[in-house]
Write a protein that holds these residues in place. Structure first.
Motif: not given
Length: 451
Positions: A376-387
């Motif tokens: 599968m392929t796709g995009m991250t969206r909205f509030a994704c964060f580095w932890v």
């Protein structure tokens, strides 16, 4: 307080029973007359900057009338007025027309209808907020925030009847509320809340959680290089992955023609993590327990059992074609009540278990880059964060992923959280939906980002 407009005949069982009794009458023993109903009595409220921009109430019903004889079937779909005398007269007139035209319809070699005469009733009254209470809840919880959202709620009905005496009735009161807390440019925190029982405190809690994350969006994005990363997928992100899997993964037609994304799993060439247990679980959903053709659905169909391929979704046409038992699948053989069993990782400990990596709240634009490999392929969206160190520290730049579901949830799966969330389908094109997906969050290793 319930928001519904009481007494709507389009969502009333007695009105449907009366309509069915008058219309589901065959001229001869060889014919079968069927009537299926889709109706709703819904409130729609759109918000911008935490203020109401549009408020609408929709009462609508569509009846599909069909006449069957042997392998011939002809049908028509009509919009109902809600006036029993008018709708009865219209449908009886249409029944006469269909019967007159039936002899001209070619035989369908794959037509399959239920043999058993079964009946069922589910009439579930929810606890939904009134429009006024909902608006007050938004005003209180989202004060000072650019709250942009869309609410849909009220009863949705599916019903079926035929001339043999079969009767099925399904009426559920539910709601779905999608909203974003907008920061700037393409930055926002997206949240959804759905169910059959509205809880103003739970709504306020979700808005407050989003507001806390809004503060992080003001920081400079953490930019990643392409590579493999440890990641935590929230239930909302999991819905996108599992929903894509449902396009062809469980269809018996796709399996038999070699176009299923889970062919390798069925053939034993791949195996998912033993913690992956997937079911089509109608019994714990808001989906009806019958189909538009009158087939009763099993309570549960096991699709993946401890990481190995289980059963398939068999539509009536595929069942006829391949000599199988139909099991309540729709024509697309896609899930309507998919449930991934939870694991053992405490949801509150998910960030600590992630330690350093990606917190993935939303995904979009998903598709298969290699269906045979379940890639599968796709995009991250909205509030994704580095932890880092189990703490959200910075927003992520938008990234594209490309990875195999078989690998990601096989050797790549670290843990599933111990609580599964049910997220209903929020689409309202033509009508509100009754499908849902129930899933925990997932912690994975080696999620592959490409750019």
């Amino acid at each position: 307080m319930n928001m519904l407009h009481a007494g709507s005949p389009l969502t009333d069982k007695f009105a449907f029973d009366a309509l069915a009794a008058a219309v589901c009458v065959a001229d001869s023993g060889d014919e079968r007359v069927t009537l299926s109903l889709k109706s709703e009595d819904s409130d729609f409220i759109r918000f911008n900057r935490a203020a109401v921009r549009q408020a609408t109430h929709v009462s609508q019903g569509y009846a599909t009338l069909a006449v069957v004889s042997g392998g011939r079937r002809i049908d028509t779909t009509l919009s109902l007025t809600g006036r029993l005398d008018v709708d009865t007269a219209t449908l009886r007139s249409q029944r006469s027309l269909l019967m007159a035209q039936l002899a001209d319809v070619p035989e369908d070699p794959y037509l399959l209808l239920p043999d058993a005469v079964t009946s069922s009733t589910r009439d579930e009254t929810g606890e939904l907020a009134s429009p006024a209470a909902l608006i007050d809840a938004v005003a209180d919880a989202a004060q000072g925030l650019d709250f942009v959202g869309f609410y849909a709620g009220g009863p949705v009905v599916r019903a079926f009847a035929d001339s043999r005496g079969q009767r099925h009735w399904h009426r559920v009161e539910s709601f779905h509320f999608d909203w974003c807390l907008y920061h700037a440019a393409d930055q926002a925190v997206k949240t959804a809340y759905a169910g059959t029982h509205w809880d103003a405190d739970e709504f306020a809690r979700r808005v407050a959680t989003g507001a806390q994350r809004m503060v992080l969006l003001a920081q400079a994005p953490h930019r990643l290089s392409p590579g493999a990363y440890r990641a935590y997928f929230t239930p909302t992100a999991m819905v996108e992955l599992l929903g894509t899997l449902g396009w062809s993964g469980f269809s018996v037609k796709a399996r038999r023609t070699g176009t299923s994304s889970l062919c390798r799993l069925e053939q034993g060439d791949a195996q998912l993590h033993p913690g992956i247990n997937l079911h089509e679980d109608t019994s714990h959903s808001i989906a009806p327990s019958f189909t538009a053709d009158g087939f009763s659905k099993p309570s549960v169909v096991t699709l993946i059992d401890a990481g190995r391929a289980g059963g398939t979704l068999n539509s009536p046409r595929s069942a006829r074609e391949y000599g199988l038992e139909a099991n309540g699948a729709n024509a697309q053989e896609s899930p309507e009540a998919l449930r991934l069993a939870p694991g053992t990782l405490a949801e509150a400990d998910a960030l600590a278990a992630l330690d350093t990596g990606l917190y993935v709240s939303n995904l979009w634009y998903l598709n298969y880059s290699d269906r045979q490999a379940c890639r599968m392929t796709g995009m991250t969206r909205f509030a994704c964060f580095w932890v880092e160190g189990g703490r959200l520290v910075a927003p992520l730049s938008v990234m594209r992923f490309d990875d195999s579901f078989l690998r990601l949830f096989g050797s790549g799966l670290v843990a599933l959280t111990d609580r599964a969330e049910t997220i209903t389908e929020g689409g309202t094109y033509r009508e509100r939906q009754l499908s849902s997906l129930t899933t925990p969050g997932a912690l994975v290793d080696g999620w592959r980002l490409t750019l």
